[in-house]
Design an enzyme around this catalytic site. Structure first.
Site, mmCIF file in Angstrom:
data_model
loop_
_atom_site.group_PDB
_atom_site.id
_atom_site.type_symbol
_atom_site.label_atom_id
_atom_site.label_comp_id
_atom_site.label_asym_id
_atom_site.label_seq_id
_atom_site.Cartn_x
_atom_site.Cartn_y
_atom_site.Cartn_z
ATOM 1 N N SER A 18 0.880 -1.068 0.105
ATOM 2 C CA SER A 18 0.154 0.026 0.016
ATOM 3 C C SER A 18 1.083 1.128 0.061
ATOM 4 O O SER A 18 2.032 1.136 0.635
ATOM 5 C CB SER A 18 -0.831 -0.164 1.425
ATOM 6 N N TYR A 53 -1.857 0.553 10.689
ATOM 7 C CA TYR A 53 -1.957 0.091 9.322
ATOM 8 C C TYR A 53 -0.532 0.345 8.546
ATOM 9 O O TYR A 53 -0.175 -0.486 7.928
ATOM 10 C CB TYR A 53 -3.221 0.623 8.861
HETATM 11 C C1 8X3 Z 1 -4.864 1.669 1.411
HETATM 12 C C2 8X3 Z 1 -4.382 2.848 1.245
HETATM 13 O O1 8X3 Z 1 -4.636 5.588 1.931
HETATM 14 O O2 8X3 Z 1 -6.322 3.985 3.038
HETATM 15 O O3 8X3 Z 1 -3.953 0.763 1.484
HETATM 16 O O4 8X3 Z 1 -3.691 3.948 3.301
HETATM 17 S S1 8X3 Z 1 -4.766 4.082 2.238
#
Ligand code: 8X3
Length: 249
Positions: free
Chosen positions: A134, A147
């Site tokens: 990502s 994340y």
């Molecule tokens: C998804 C992109 O911008 O939501 O992996 O982190 S973001």
């Protein structure tokens, strides 16, 4: 597995980028093994693309061992797509459980599937792994630390594996998508809150869709065997950078 067709495994194949990638790889001639927890969904998709559905929770070693047994001793392509974000709390209010779940699925799960399928990928003589990272694995953003830390992990595991396998007949790639509007990513992140999920894409005329990313993955894994696409960052035109998004209101 069919003897005469190249085979690809896609994890997290029940929806979004995973499901789209399964369709694209099937259209490119692969026999696709769809792996996901939701067997009903992947069975329907497997029937549609003449693939094979295998129930798999990438965070479970037993489940991953069953996937490896179903794949057998030869595999051409592995797309480690299973992943996800849970929550958007600042570090000061972070949920330890959410952080553990994100590390489990985006890093440990990816490792477990890779470790289990590596012998089959090597046996093909020209295997390729594409890890779905990502842009969250490239930068930090407020509320994203659990994340972004996990997706930075995805990136570093990819780089490490490429180094460790440098003299083996296998390629190791990462695709890092930015804003992709899928039916579930933001909905899952916000615990089913549709309004918060929709707000992520508010005013963005054309976010990426799952097919855009699937198209890029299919291109990456179908280059000649000596061509390694180390990493590919893919964003919608409206997202010049993580915080620089053109919203029309
Ligand atoms: C998804 C992109 O911008 O939501 O992996 O982190 S973001």
């Amino acid at each position: 597995m069919p003897e005469n067709r190249r085979t690809a495994v896609v994890t997290g194949a029940s929806s979004g980028i995973g499901a789209a990638t399964a369709r694209h790889l099937a259209a490119a001639g692969f026999h696709v093994v769809l792996a996901a927890r939701r067997l009903d969904r992947i069975e329907a998709l497997a029937a549609e693309i003449d693939g094979t559905a295998v129930a798999c929770d990438v965070t479970s070693e037993e489940s991953v061992a069953a996937l490896a047994a179903a794949v057998g001793d030869r595999l051409d392509v592995l797309v480690n797509n299973a992943g996800g974000a849970f929550g958007m709390a600042p570090v000061a209010e972070a949920s330890s459980d959410d952080w553990r779940r994100m590390y489990e699925v985006n890093v440990v799960g990816l490792m477990q599937v890779t470790r289990a399928l590596l012998p089959a990928l090597l046996a093909s003589g020209a295997g390729v792994i594409c890890n779905v990272g990502s842009t969250a694995g490239r930068v930090a953003y407020e509320g994203g630390a659990g994340y972004t830390a996990a997706k930075h992990g995805t990136k570093v595991v990819t780089e490490t594996l490429r180094l460790e396998l440098f003299d083996q007949p296998i390629r190791v790639c990462e695709i890092a998508p930015g804003m992709v509007a899928t039916e579930e990513f933001s909905l899952v992140r916000f615990g089913g809150d549709q309004a918060r999920a929709d707000a992520v894409y508010d005013g963005v005329r054309e976010p990426l869709v799952a097919d855009d990313v699937a198209d890029a993955i299919t291109w990456m894994v179908t280059r000649p065997a000596h061509v390694n696409i180390d990493e590919l960052v893919i964003r919608p035109r409206a997202q010049a950078a993580q915080h620089k998004v053109h919203r029309e209101r």
